[in-house]
Enzyme design. Structure first.
Site, short mmCIF file in Angstrom:
data_model
loop_
_atom_site.label_atom_id
_atom_site.label_comp_id
_atom_site.label_asym_id
_atom_site.label_seq_id
_atom_site.Cartn_x
_atom_site.Cartn_y
_atom_site.Cartn_z
N TYR A 1 0.90 -1.03 -0.07
CA TYR A 1 -0.12 -0.05 0.01
C TYR A 1 0.95 1.13 -0.18
O TYR A 1 0.92 1.97 0.91
CB TYR A 1 -0.93 -0.14 1.10
CG TYR A 1 -1.98 0.82 1.16
CD1 TYR A 1 -2.58 1.56 0.17
CD2 TYR A 1 -2.70 1.37 2.31
CE1 TYR A 1 -3.49 2.31 0.02
CE2 TYR A 1 -3.52 2.38 2.42
CZ TYR A 1 -4.29 2.77 1.29
OH TYR A 1 -5.26 3.74 1.35
N GLY B 1 6.86 0.77 10.06
CA GLY B 1 5.67 0.92 9.36
C GLY B 1 5.40 -0.30 8.21
O GLY B 1 5.51 -0.21 7.29
N TRP C 1 1.37 -4.98 5.82
CA TRP C 1 0.79 -6.33 5.97
C TRP C 1 2.11 -7.36 5.70
O TRP C 1 1.84 -8.52 5.52
CB TRP C 1 -0.03 -6.69 4.77
CG TRP C 1 -1.68 -5.78 4.97
CD1 TRP C 1 -2.52 -6.60 5.94
CD2 TRP C 1 -2.07 -4.63 4.40
NE1 TRP C 1 -3.56 -5.72 5.93
CE2 TRP C 1 -3.35 -4.70 4.96
CE3 TRP C 1 -1.51 -3.78 3.70
CZ2 TRP C 1 -4.12 -3.61 4.86
CZ3 TRP C 1 -2.33 -2.76 3.40
CH2 TRP C 1 -3.45 -2.43 4.06
N GLY C 2 3.19 -6.70 5.80
CA GLY C 2 4.63 -7.59 6.02
C GLY C 2 5.23 -8.00 4.87
O GLY C 2 6.09 -8.71 4.84
N THR D 1 4.58 -2.03 13.54
CA THR D 1 3.18 -1.31 13.01
C THR D 1 2.15 -0.98 14.29
O THR D 1 2.63 -1.56 15.33
CB THR D 1 2.33 -2.34 12.04
OG1 THR D 1 1.25 -1.77 11.59
CG2 THR D 1 2.15 -3.79 12.79
N SER E 1 -1.08 -0.98 13.56
CA SER E 1 -2.27 -1.27 13.06
C SER E 1 -2.66 -2.89 13.54
O SER E 1 -1.77 -3.90 13.22
CB SER E 1 -2.47 -1.63 11.62
OG SER E 1 -3.40 -2.02 11.20
N GLU F 1 -5.06 -4.95 12.82
CA GLU F 1 -5.24 -5.76 11.59
C GLU F 1 -3.96 -6.11 10.77
O GLU F 1 -3.86 -7.23 10.50
CB GLU F 1 -6.42 -5.15 10.65
CG GLU F 1 -6.63 -5.87 9.43
CD GLU F 1 -7.25 -7.34 9.48
OE1 GLU F 1 -7.31 -7.83 8.71
OE2 GLU F 1 -7.96 -7.26 10.89
N GLN F 2 -3.14 -5.23 10.47
CA GLN F 2 -2.10 -5.53 9.80
C GLN F 2 -0.99 -6.43 10.40
O GLN F 2 -0.27 -7.27 9.90
CB GLN F 2 -1.19 -4.23 9.51
CG GLN F 2 -2.00 -3.35 8.33
CD GLN F 2 -1.18 -2.28 7.98
OE1 GLN F 2 -0.40 -1.74 8.78
NE2 GLN F 2 -1.40 -1.64 6.88
N CYS G 1 -5.67 12.08 -5.30
CA CYS G 1 -4.38 12.01 -4.87
C CYS G 1 -3.77 11.71 -6.28
O CYS G 1 -2.58 12.40 -6.53
CB CYS G 1 -4.11 10.71 -3.85
SG CYS G 1 -4.52 11.09 -2.36
#
Length: 410
Positions: free
Chosen positions: A136, A176, A179-180, A198, A200, A202-203, A360
């Site tokens: 991301y 940061g 998701w790895g 992280t 997060s 979830e992450q 963006c």
């Protein structure tokens, strides 16, 4: 009022604002693109005129500003291409100067809340538009025909080459870690020991599951921890797409912590969104609805803090249109999966996400948004004196059998 405001700014393009009485207001020189926008009420018209940078997005989310002809992309593109004239309107010039004075304060508790707002959204949402490794952040397009998957692999190789992975067993910190995917990639291609940080929840869970599934849990671990709480020492430090959340008031502290965590012969690589213009705040719609607490540094802000840290800048690369191409592909995938996203959330959320990606992308095509990759070291002579080592390493990684085929996907 909104049409009158835009008439002082829009010089090129054909824009028609249809007010709440149905009256059209023609703006611009009539050149393509041609766009007609309808404003639902006098209240919306007043709000748009009062704070257009925030309210255009909010009105589109709420359905009180709709596109009658043309596209959302064309509408925002017209606005962006004419932003050089915003200082011709005293109110818009004042709003712009006010945003430039904002400097985000970002203590750990607030950082956790800000991260949860965006990165703890449904994993099903992200799987609909990201690549299959769920990177991301800005991809790296070696050719215009690269797929999103190819470009994200390119990005990981490009970063790995700059980290100078010159021996097995390097201790690497990924600040940061998302998701790895990058941590797992570096562990695999460099036989490295990697720690990912992280905020997060979830992450963090997904990353741990991925490391276990890949058989790498013995040397790839993910911690639910702020970088300011880290106490280890590392040979390499990498941070991708996280610096935007540090907050301008914390830049000095970030680089100080980086220096404390980096071993004397270490190398760090920072990949982040920046602003090629003068210091300022990010768009208020993005800050309020997408990335609370986020900011993008100008180069002057970045280097002022680097200089204060005692770290040496050993390389800087500006990626200009790579993020525009990344966002284009995300936006196209989101459009294809509209019904699924509406099912996960609702129509208003979809319009918010559509506006975010469109705004963006145009920011990277038309305005001063850019991505930088900053390489840092503790000693002046740590890095080779030419970039040949980067190109050689990237070629080796491109030709290595593990570069793509053996990467474990989500």
């Amino acid at each position: 009022m909104f049409a009158a405001l835009l008439k002082t700014v829009i010089r090129s393009g054909g824009l028609c604002i249809i007010d709440s009485t149905g009256r059209p207001h023609l703006i611009g020189d009539g050149s393509p693109p041609l766009v007609a926008v309808r404003v639902a009420s006098r209240r919306t018209d007043f709000q748009l005129a009062l704070n257009p940078s925030l309210m255009i997005g909010e009105a589109y989310m709420d359905g009180t500003l709709t596109i009658d002809s043309g596209s959302l992309y064309d509408f925002i593109d017209i606005l962006a291409r004419n932003m050089a004239h915003q200082d011709d309107n005293a109110w818009m010039a004042l709003l712009g100067r006010g945003r430039r004075l904002i400097k985000q304060y970002n203590p750990i508790a607030k950082a956790r809340r800000n991260v949860a707002t965006h990165y703890d959204l449904s994993g099903d949402l992200y799987r609909l538009f990201l690549d299959n490794d769920q990177q991301y952040s800005c991809a790296y397009f070696r050719t215009p025909d690269d797929t999103l998957e190819q470009a994200q692999e390119n990005k990981k190789r490009h970063i790995a080459a700059k980290l100078i992975l010159d021996r097995p067993g390097l201790k690497i910190l990924d600040i940061g870690s998302g998701w790895g995917g990058l941590a797992l990639y570096l562990a695999r291609v460099a036989d490295a020991d990697v720690t990912g940080l992280t905020l997060s929840v979830e992450q963090h869970k997904v990353s741990q599951d991925r490391a276990a599934a890949a058989g790498l849990a013995d040397r790839v671990r993910f911690e639910l921890r702020d970088y300011r709480q880290e106490t280890g020492h590392y040979d390499r430090i990498v941070s991708v797409g996280m610096f935007e959340h540090v907050g301008k008031r914390n830049y000095n502290d970030f680089f100080r912590v980086l220096g404390n965590l980096l071993n004397p012969d270490g190398v760090a690589l920072l990949h982040a969104i920046g602003d090629a213009g003068i210091p300022g705040a990010i768009n208020p719609f993005i800050r309020k609805h997408i990335f609370p607490g986020a900011d993008a540094p100008s180069l002057s802000e970045l280097f002022t803090s680097v200089e204060a840290s005692g770290l040496f800048t050993t390389d800087l690369e500006i990626l200009r249109l790579h993020y525009a191409e990344t966002l284009l592909r995300w936006r196209q995938r989101v459009a294809v999966h509209r019904s699924e996203i509406v099912d996960i959330y609702d129509e208003r959320f979809f319009r918010m996400w559509e506006f975010y990606l469109t705004l963006c992308e145009i920011g990277f095509r038309r305005r001063t948004n850019m991505v930088f990759q900053l390489q840092l070291a503790k000693t002046w002579d740590r890095v080779p004196i030419t970039r040949d080592y980067m190109f050689d390493a990237e070629r080796r990684l491109t030709n290595a059998p593990h570069s793509e085929a053996e990467t474990h996907r989500l």
